[in-house]
Write an enzyme that holds these catalytic residues in place. Structure first.
Site, PDB file in Angstrom:
ATOM      1  N   ASN A 152      74.732 -56.475  42.641  1.00  0.00           N
ATOM      2  CA  ASN A 152      75.296 -55.153  42.936  1.00  0.00           C
ATOM      3  C   ASN A 152      74.295 -54.247  43.663  1.00  0.00           C
ATOM      4  O   ASN A 152      74.458 -53.033  43.687  1.00  0.00           O
ATOM      5  CB  ASN A 152      75.831 -54.484  41.657  1.00  0.00           C
ATOM      6  CG  ASN A 152      74.785 -54.433  40.556  1.00  0.00           C
ATOM      7  OD1 ASN A 152      73.621 -54.744  40.789  1.00  0.00           O
ATOM      8  ND2 ASN A 152      75.193 -54.047  39.361  1.00  0.00           N
ATOM      9  N   ARG A 290      66.762 -46.037  37.088  1.00  0.00           N
ATOM     10  CA  ARG A 290      66.924 -45.897  35.638  1.00  0.00           C
ATOM     11  C   ARG A 290      66.538 -44.479  35.238  1.00  0.00           C
ATOM     12  O   ARG A 290      65.517 -43.946  35.712  1.00  0.00           O
ATOM     13  CB  ARG A 290      66.038 -46.893  34.871  1.00  0.00           C
ATOM     14  CG  ARG A 290      66.554 -48.313  34.834  1.00  0.00           C
ATOM     15  CD  ARG A 290      67.913 -48.437  34.116  1.00  0.00           C
ATOM     16  NE  ARG A 290      68.415 -49.794  34.123  1.00  0.00           N
ATOM     17  CZ  ARG A 290      69.319 -50.290  34.983  1.00  0.00           C
ATOM     18  NH1 ARG A 290      69.846 -49.509  35.914  1.00  0.00           N
ATOM     19  NH2 ARG A 290      69.722 -51.538  34.891  1.00  0.00           N
ATOM     20  N   GLN A 319      72.088 -44.276  27.331  1.00  0.00           N
ATOM     21  CA  GLN A 319      73.463 -44.361  27.812  1.00  0.00           C
ATOM     22  C   GLN A 319      74.357 -44.912  26.708  1.00  0.00           C
ATOM     23  O   GLN A 319      73.977 -45.917  26.120  1.00  0.00           O
ATOM     24  CB  GLN A 319      73.547 -45.236  29.058  1.00  0.00           C
ATOM     25  CG  GLN A 319      72.884 -44.568  30.247  1.00  0.00           C
ATOM     26  CD  GLN A 319      73.049 -45.329  31.556  1.00  0.00           C
ATOM     27  OE1 GLN A 319      72.560 -44.908  32.580  1.00  0.00           O
ATOM     28  NE2 GLN A 319      73.726 -46.458  31.545  1.00  0.00           N
ATOM     29  N   HIS A 338      77.006 -43.873  34.912  1.00  0.00           N
ATOM     30  CA  HIS A 338      76.386 -45.059  35.515  1.00  0.00           C
ATOM     31  C   HIS A 338      77.460 -45.972  36.119  1.00  0.00           C
ATOM     32  O   HIS A 338      77.967 -46.888  35.468  1.00  0.00           O
ATOM     33  CB  HIS A 338      75.584 -45.802  34.442  1.00  0.00           C
ATOM     34  CG  HIS A 338      74.665 -46.842  34.992  1.00  0.00           C
ATOM     35  ND1 HIS A 338      73.653 -47.403  34.267  1.00  0.00           N
ATOM     36  CD2 HIS A 338      74.597 -47.431  36.215  1.00  0.00           C
ATOM     37  CE1 HIS A 338      73.006 -48.287  34.999  1.00  0.00           C
ATOM     38  NE2 HIS A 338      73.572 -48.329  36.187  1.00  0.00           N
TER      39      HIS A 338
HETATM   40  P1  NDP Z   1      64.221 -55.511  43.396  1.00  0.00           P
HETATM   41  O1  NDP Z   1      63.464 -56.293  42.373  1.00  0.00           O
HETATM   42  O2  NDP Z   1      64.689 -56.188  44.626  1.00  0.00           O
HETATM   43  O3  NDP Z   1      63.366 -54.253  43.845  1.00  0.00           O
HETATM   44  C1  NDP Z   1      62.574 -53.507  42.997  1.00  0.00           C
HETATM   45  C2  NDP Z   1      61.357 -53.061  43.781  1.00  0.00           C
HETATM   46  O4  NDP Z   1      60.634 -52.110  43.005  1.00  0.00           O
HETATM   47  C3  NDP Z   1      60.424 -54.218  44.097  1.00  0.00           C
HETATM   48  O5  NDP Z   1      60.110 -54.166  45.462  1.00  0.00           O
HETATM   49  C4  NDP Z   1      59.263 -53.935  43.203  1.00  0.00           C
HETATM   50  O6  NDP Z   1      58.036 -54.337  43.726  1.00  0.00           O
HETATM   51  C5  NDP Z   1      59.250 -52.427  43.169  1.00  0.00           C
HETATM   52  N1  NDP Z   1      58.405 -51.903  42.092  1.00  0.00           N
HETATM   53  C6  NDP Z   1      58.196 -52.395  40.855  1.00  0.00           C
HETATM   54  N2  NDP Z   1      57.329 -51.621  40.175  1.00  0.00           N
HETATM   55  C7  NDP Z   1      56.986 -50.632  41.019  1.00  0.00           C
HETATM   56  C8  NDP Z   1      56.116 -49.520  40.908  1.00  0.00           C
HETATM   57  N3  NDP Z   1      55.406 -49.315  39.799  1.00  0.00           N
HETATM   58  N4  NDP Z   1      55.996 -48.682  41.971  1.00  0.00           N
HETATM   59  C9  NDP Z   1      56.697 -48.914  43.113  1.00  0.00           C
HETATM   60  N5  NDP Z   1      57.539 -49.953  43.281  1.00  0.00           N
HETATM   61  C10 NDP Z   1      57.676 -50.797  42.239  1.00  0.00           C
HETATM   62  O7  NDP Z   1      65.465 -54.881  42.612  1.00  0.00           O
HETATM   63  P2  NDP Z   1      66.713 -54.096  43.192  1.00  0.00           P
HETATM   64  O8  NDP Z   1      66.287 -53.351  44.390  1.00  0.00           O
HETATM   65  O9  NDP Z   1      67.890 -54.984  43.293  1.00  0.00           O
HETATM   66  O10 NDP Z   1      66.974 -53.113  41.973  1.00  0.00           O
HETATM   67  C11 NDP Z   1      66.015 -52.126  41.627  1.00  0.00           C
HETATM   68  C12 NDP Z   1      66.408 -51.438  40.350  1.00  0.00           C
HETATM   69  O11 NDP Z   1      67.612 -50.687  40.555  1.00  0.00           O
HETATM   70  C13 NDP Z   1      66.756 -52.378  39.190  1.00  0.00           C
HETATM   71  O12 NDP Z   1      65.622 -52.807  38.498  1.00  0.00           O
HETATM   72  C14 NDP Z   1      67.625 -51.512  38.328  1.00  0.00           C
HETATM   73  O13 NDP Z   1      66.840 -50.766  37.428  1.00  0.00           O
HETATM   74  C15 NDP Z   1      68.288 -50.567  39.317  1.00  0.00           C
HETATM   75  N6  NDP Z   1      69.694 -50.897  39.514  1.00  0.00           N
HETATM   76  C16 NDP Z   1      70.621 -49.921  39.223  1.00  0.00           C
HETATM   77  C17 NDP Z   1      71.958 -50.187  39.316  1.00  0.00           C
HETATM   78  C18 NDP Z   1      72.968 -49.131  39.067  1.00  0.00           C
HETATM   79  O14 NDP Z   1      74.145 -49.433  38.834  1.00  0.00           O
HETATM   80  N7  NDP Z   1      72.603 -47.859  39.124  1.00  0.00           N
HETATM   81  C19 NDP Z   1      72.463 -51.529  39.685  1.00  0.00           C
HETATM   82  C20 NDP Z   1      71.400 -52.436  40.095  1.00  0.00           C
HETATM   83  C21 NDP Z   1      70.087 -52.131  39.955  1.00  0.00           C
HETATM   84  P3  NDP Z   1      57.542 -55.838  43.797  1.00  0.00           P
HETATM   85  O15 NDP Z   1      58.677 -56.734  43.429  1.00  0.00           O
HETATM   86  O16 NDP Z   1      57.153 -55.881  45.225  1.00  0.00           O
HETATM   87  O17 NDP Z   1      56.454 -55.878  42.792  1.00  0.00           O
END
Ligand code: NDP
Length: 404
Positions: A152, A290, A319, A338
């Site tokens: 998603n 989140r 939530q 959400h």
């Molecule tokens: P990804 O894993 O593709 O992307 C998350 C990114 O955040 C990665 O590039 C990761 O870095 C980076 N990251 C991790 N820790 C840090 C930090 N301390 N500072 C900066 N960047 C950081 O996941 P998605 O993009 O698919 O999803 C991201 C988040 O969105 C999910 O974890 C979830 O919490 C939220 N989400 C919300 C939804 C909703 O319905 N509102 C639905 C889906 C997701 P790297 O991997 O390079 O270490």
């Protein structure tokens, strides 16, 4: 045919629509996609158990899994009653083998709850973001945690773009003028700006953050990002991105900040009074990642004082948010419950992904590496890349205070 003995699958889903189930659908279907934007293949279960476009994320929808699971002799318990010691979730947990939960209506799996579930072997997140599970406790108890990576992400990208525009253009009060029978343009435009020319940054340039950057490029804004890993130079050049080593540097250079990193101990309460004070006066924050990445009181204070011009998003902590959660009533917000990752198209993909994971589990086949968060007593797969060890569920018991 299953090769595994009968198991109990406990599934927490949000309640059915108040208007009854199934709802009357606005459209007759959803578009068919061939793959995710980075080439990753869509979920590939052997069967589906529902028609794409149906509401499967609520209790009666059961992610379309009932026939599949019960047909193989497994027990499938679905509930939305998830918080507090007398909840169905807590009562059904002690003999559960597998727990399925959606982040939208999370069945918090704290260390205390995990200790009460000695048979628990797997926790599946129907969606993305497994912070409702105490990952440290899952690691220590050798529980496999997995989620449906990418399912998603684009649903959230679209919601984030919508909310950036809603805040900057000040959509919500303008809509309200119409509904209330008014035509007061001067009031309606007093806080309305153009996004064009602004500095817009994302925290976390993963699947969602990168999708947001790509979609923002045609708006002729100046794009910024912060992540633990830098994007390839050619990508930075193509989108005209400025990379910031620290989130402090990013927020001080931006007018709009959209948050897209996971919640883990490293990011919990990242947006506190101190960081917000480094933002430009009149900045906007959109948080579809989140709720707990932001200190809720600090956000409300900054909106009250006018340091922040607006806050939007769809994620809260806990939530469902209790009725006295300050984000329900703080000024200049454009919050939704959400919902962003649970569009009917998003549901199709994450329900199909859950089915794929279950098929793999029962047949002893490996679960895709990109779906894994913890396995074998350690962070694994996507979890090893994007999360840190520890627990971010503290305070989740407050969800029991919610009354509809
Ligand atoms: P990804 O894993 O593709 O992307 C998350 C990114 O955040 C990665 O590039 C990761 O870095 C980076 N990251 C991790 N820790 C840090 C930090 N301390 N500072 C900066 N960047 C950081 O996941 P998605 O993009 O698919 O999803 C991201 C988040 O969105 C999910 O974890 C979830 O919490 C939220 N989400 C919300 C939804 C909703 O319905 N509102 C639905 C889906 C997701 P790297 O991997 O390079 O270490």
């Amino acid at each position: 045919m299953t090769t595994s003995p009968s198991q109990k699958i406990l599934c927490v889903l949000y309640p059915d629509p108040v208007g009854g189930y199934p709802p009357k659908y606005a459209r007759d279907g959803i578009p068919t996609l061939s793959q995710y934007p980075d080439g990753q293949s869509l979920p590939t279960p052997k069967g589906l158990g529902f028609t794409p476009g149906q509401l499967v994320g609520s209790v009666s929808g059961g992610l379309g899994l009932r026939q599949f699971l019960e047909g193989q002799g497994h027990r499938f318990v679905v509930t939305s009653d998830k918080d507090g010691p007398d909840s169905v979730f807590e009562k059904e947990l002690p003999d559960a083998d597998i727990v399925i939960s959606q982040p939208f209506w999370p069945g918090y799996l704290t260390a205390e709850r995990i200790a009460k579930a000695p048979k628990l072997k797997m926790a599946i997140t129907a969606g993305i973001g497994s912070d409702h599970v105490d990952l440290q406790a899952a690691i220590e108890n050798n529980i496999t945690v997995c989620e449906v990576t990418f399912s998603n992400s684009i649903s959230v990208v679209e919601h984030a773009i919508m909310q950036i525009l809603a805040l900057v253009r000040d959509f919500v009060p303008q809509y309200q003028w119409v509904v209330n029978g008014g035509w007061n343009i001067a009031d309606a435009v007093s806080r309305s700006y153009d996004l064009e020319g602004m500095d817009v940054g994302v925290v976390g340039s993963g699947r969602i953050g990168f999708g947001v950057l790509k979609r923002l490029k045609p708006f002729d804004v100046k794009l910024h990002y912060n992540d633990r890993y830098r994007l390839p130079t050619e990508v930075e050049e193509e989108l005209g991105l400025t990379f910031h080593e620290t989130v402090d540097s990013l927020v001080s250079a931006c007018d709009v900040v959209s948050i897209h990193c996971p919640l883990h101990p490293e990011t919990e309460h990242m947006f506190n009074d101190e960081l917000i004070a480094k933002m430009r006066r009149g900045s906007y924050i959109v948080n579809t990642a989140r709720g707990k990445i932001c200190d809720r009181e600090a956000i409300a204070r900054a909106l009250e004082s006018g340091h922040l011009a607006g806050y939007a998003g769809d994620v809260w902590f806990p939530q469902p948010a209790p009725l006295d959660h300050p984000w329900r009533t703080m000024p200049n917000h454009a919050m939704t419950p959400h919902t962003s990752g649970s569009s009917l198209a998003g549901q199709h993909r994450y329900a199909a992904g859950v089915r794929e994971i279950l098929e793999c589990w029962f047949e002893g086949r490996p679960i895709r590496n990109e779906y894994l968060i913890t396995q074998g007593g350690a962070l694994a797969g996507a979890g090893a890349h994007s999360y840190s060890e520890g627990d971010a569920t503290g305070g989740s018991e407050e969800a029991a205070r919610f009354t509809a």
